[in-house]
Motif scaffolding. Structure first.
Motif, PDB file in Angstrom:
ATOM      1  N   LEU A 275       3.768  15.036  -8.912  1.00  0.00           N
ATOM      2  CA  LEU A 275       2.602  14.161  -8.969  1.00  0.00           C
ATOM      3  C   LEU A 275       2.573  13.360 -10.270  1.00  0.00           C
ATOM      4  N   ARG A 276       3.019  13.979 -11.362  1.00  0.00           N
ATOM      5  CA  ARG A 276       2.977  13.303 -12.667  1.00  0.00           C
ATOM      6  C   ARG A 276       3.902  12.083 -12.731  1.00  0.00           C
ATOM      7  N   GLU A 277       4.881  11.994 -11.822  1.00  0.00           N
ATOM      8  CA  GLU A 277       5.827  10.877 -11.836  1.00  0.00           C
ATOM      9  C   GLU A 277       5.395   9.732 -10.913  1.00  0.00           C
ATOM     10  N   LEU A 278       4.360   9.951 -10.143  1.00  0.00           N
ATOM     11  CA  LEU A 278       4.000   8.983  -9.111  1.00  0.00           C
ATOM     12  C   LEU A 278       3.559   7.646  -9.690  1.00  0.00           C
ATOM     13  N   GLU A 279       2.721   7.667 -10.709  1.00  0.00           N
ATOM     14  CA  GLU A 279       2.142   6.416 -11.202  1.00  0.00           C
ATOM     15  C   GLU A 279       3.227   5.464 -11.709  1.00  0.00           C
ATOM     16  N   ASP A 280       4.200   5.976 -12.435  1.00  0.00           N
ATOM     17  CA  ASP A 280       5.267   5.114 -12.940  1.00  0.00           C
ATOM     18  C   ASP A 280       6.072   4.500 -11.792  1.00  0.00           C
TER      19      ASP A 280
ATOM     20  N   PHE B  20       5.714   5.570   1.899  1.00  0.00           N
ATOM     21  CA  PHE B  20       5.192   6.909   2.176  1.00  0.00           C
ATOM     22  C   PHE B  20       5.875   7.868   1.208  1.00  0.00           C
ATOM     23  N   LEU B  21       5.082   8.660   0.482  1.00  0.00           N
ATOM     24  CA  LEU B  21       5.636   9.596  -0.492  1.00  0.00           C
ATOM     25  C   LEU B  21       4.902  10.920  -0.427  1.00  0.00           C
ATOM     26  N   GLU B  22       5.641  11.993  -0.319  1.00  0.00           N
ATOM     27  CA  GLU B  22       5.024  13.310  -0.440  1.00  0.00           C
ATOM     28  C   GLU B  22       5.071  13.714  -1.902  1.00  0.00           C
ATOM     29  N   VAL B  23       3.902  14.125  -2.415  1.00  0.00           N
ATOM     30  CA  VAL B  23       3.775  14.476  -3.832  1.00  0.00           C
ATOM     31  C   VAL B  23       3.158  15.865  -3.947  1.00  0.00           C
ATOM     32  N   HIS B  24       3.478  16.532  -5.056  1.00  0.00           N
ATOM     33  CA  HIS B  24       2.986  17.890  -5.280  1.00  0.00           C
ATOM     34  C   HIS B  24       2.954  18.133  -6.786  1.00  0.00           C
TER      35      HIS B  24
ATOM     36  N   LEU C 202      -4.818  10.928  -6.847  1.00  0.00           N
ATOM     37  CA  LEU C 202      -4.429   9.712  -6.133  1.00  0.00           C
ATOM     38  C   LEU C 202      -5.534   8.664  -6.201  1.00  0.00           C
ATOM     39  N   LYS C 203      -6.768   9.104  -6.114  1.00  0.00           N
ATOM     40  CA  LYS C 203      -7.893   8.177  -6.234  1.00  0.00           C
ATOM     41  C   LYS C 203      -7.878   7.494  -7.601  1.00  0.00           C
ATOM     42  N   GLU C 204      -7.579   8.247  -8.655  1.00  0.00           N
ATOM     43  CA  GLU C 204      -7.520   7.672 -10.001  1.00  0.00           C
ATOM     44  C   GLU C 204      -6.378   6.666 -10.121  1.00  0.00           C
TER      45      GLU C 204
ATOM     46  N   PHE D 273       0.822  -1.212   0.000  1.00  0.00           N
ATOM     47  CA  PHE D 273       0.000   0.000   0.000  1.00  0.00           C
ATOM     48  C   PHE D 273       0.857   1.264   0.000  1.00  0.00           C
ATOM     49  N   LEU D 274       0.192   2.381  -0.221  1.00  0.00           N
ATOM     50  CA  LEU D 274       0.866   3.670  -0.343  1.00  0.00           C
ATOM     51  C   LEU D 274       0.232   4.682   0.605  1.00  0.00           C
ATOM     52  N   ILE D 275       1.067   5.477   1.257  1.00  0.00           N
ATOM     53  CA  ILE D 275       0.618   6.673   1.974  1.00  0.00           C
ATOM     54  C   ILE D 275       1.164   7.845   1.178  1.00  0.00           C
ATOM     55  N   ALA D 276       0.303   8.717   0.668  1.00  0.00           N
ATOM     56  CA  ALA D 276       0.778   9.762  -0.237  1.00  0.00           C
ATOM     57  C   ALA D 276      -0.086  11.004  -0.162  1.00  0.00           C
TER      58      ALA D 276
END
Length: 273
Positions: free
Chosen positions: A254-259, A234-238, A40-42, A19-22
């Motif tokens: 944020l755009r790099e998170l999915e990869d 755990f990742l902080e994204v913006h 993040l929901k998507e 799982f992810l905390i973000a």
């Protein structure tokens, strides 16, 4: 064997999915917070990864008196509540004082103990006494085995719904180093372990009036932590870390998170029987 429990509808612990905390470090405004939560929901839906949304209504441990702290508990919890209502994601925020806990517990699905405050017995016990899951961030001044004493304080309230989060160890001035053995040591305490990949590349106070960071190493450490057996990351994204009001240098776009999440999932899958 690690403790098993639920955060919202998410299973945490032995045999549960990675799982992810973000989320963003701090609430800057309602629109940005809701936009990040919706993204993040998507991602959660597309990659079938459980995500817990995190942000802070008040960052009480900033480097400078002039640093942005957030909107405060009343407005901040209102925004976090709207994230929960609009996305269905479970929500997490940190608390810095015992007096915040009753109000925060009405909204949050997870209470987080900040790394700097992980030795504060009254704060830990009050958070655990709510019965909510508690994410305890290991202070950068503690060895991995010392966090067991912290967990005992929380468990003394009859609450074993604990997550232990590794975020590096102080290494000289304004620097941190990560020892991946810590993941294994902390898991042996019987609780799920999360690796904080973004705060682990922080350079505390490294920019003089604020902390610096080396976000280019986030992916390297995140991959290594998953391979070492972390239950989550755990990742902080913006959307634009270079303009973030807090922890921008160690947040990832944020755009790099999915990869990155897709890579971590493949590593995790390869380790499972």
């Amino acid at each position: 064997m690690t403790e098993t429990f639920k955060i919202g509808k998410i299973d945490i612990g032995q045999g549960a999915p990675f799982f992810l905390i973000a989320g963003p470090c701090v609430i800057e405004d309602e629109a940005l917070t809701l936009d990040v939560a919706a993204a993040l929901k998507e991602i959660s839906g597309r990659l079938a990864i459980p995500i817990i949304f995190k942000t802070s209504y008040d960052k009480a441990n900033r480097t400078s008196i002039s640093s942005y702290r957030g909107p405060g508990i009343d407005k901040g919890l209102g925004i976090i509540s709207r994230v929960k209502e609009t996305t269905g994601l479970p929500v997490l925020s940190d608390v810095h004082s015992v007096t915040d806990i009753p109000e925060a517990a009405r909204i949050l699905d997870v209470i987080q103990i900040p790394a700097f405050l992980c030795r504060q017995t009254d704060l830990i016990r009050a958070a655990a006494a709510t019965g909510l899951p508690v994410n305890i961030k290991k202070g950068q001044f503690l060895s991995p085995w010392e966090i067991g004493r912290v967990a005992e304080k929380a468990a003394s309230e009859g609450n074993r719904k604990l997550i232990l989060t590794e975020r590096g160890f102080s290494f000289g001035y304004n620097n941190l180093v990560v020892d991946m053995r810590a993941i294994s040591v902390m898991r042996q305490l019987g609780y799920p372990v999360v690796f904080d990949a973004t705060h682990s590349v922080q350079l505390p106070g490294g920019n003089g009036s604020c902390s610096g960071g080396q976000r280019e190493y986030v992916e390297v450490l995140a991959r290594a932590a998953v391979a070492a057996g972390a239950d989550g990351v755990f990742l902080e994204v913006h959307p634009d870390p270079d303009r973030a009001l807090c922890d921008g240098p160690n947040s990832i776009p944020l755009r790099e998170l999915e990869d990155l999440v897709a890579v971590m999932q493949r590593i995790n899958k390869a380790l499972r029987p």
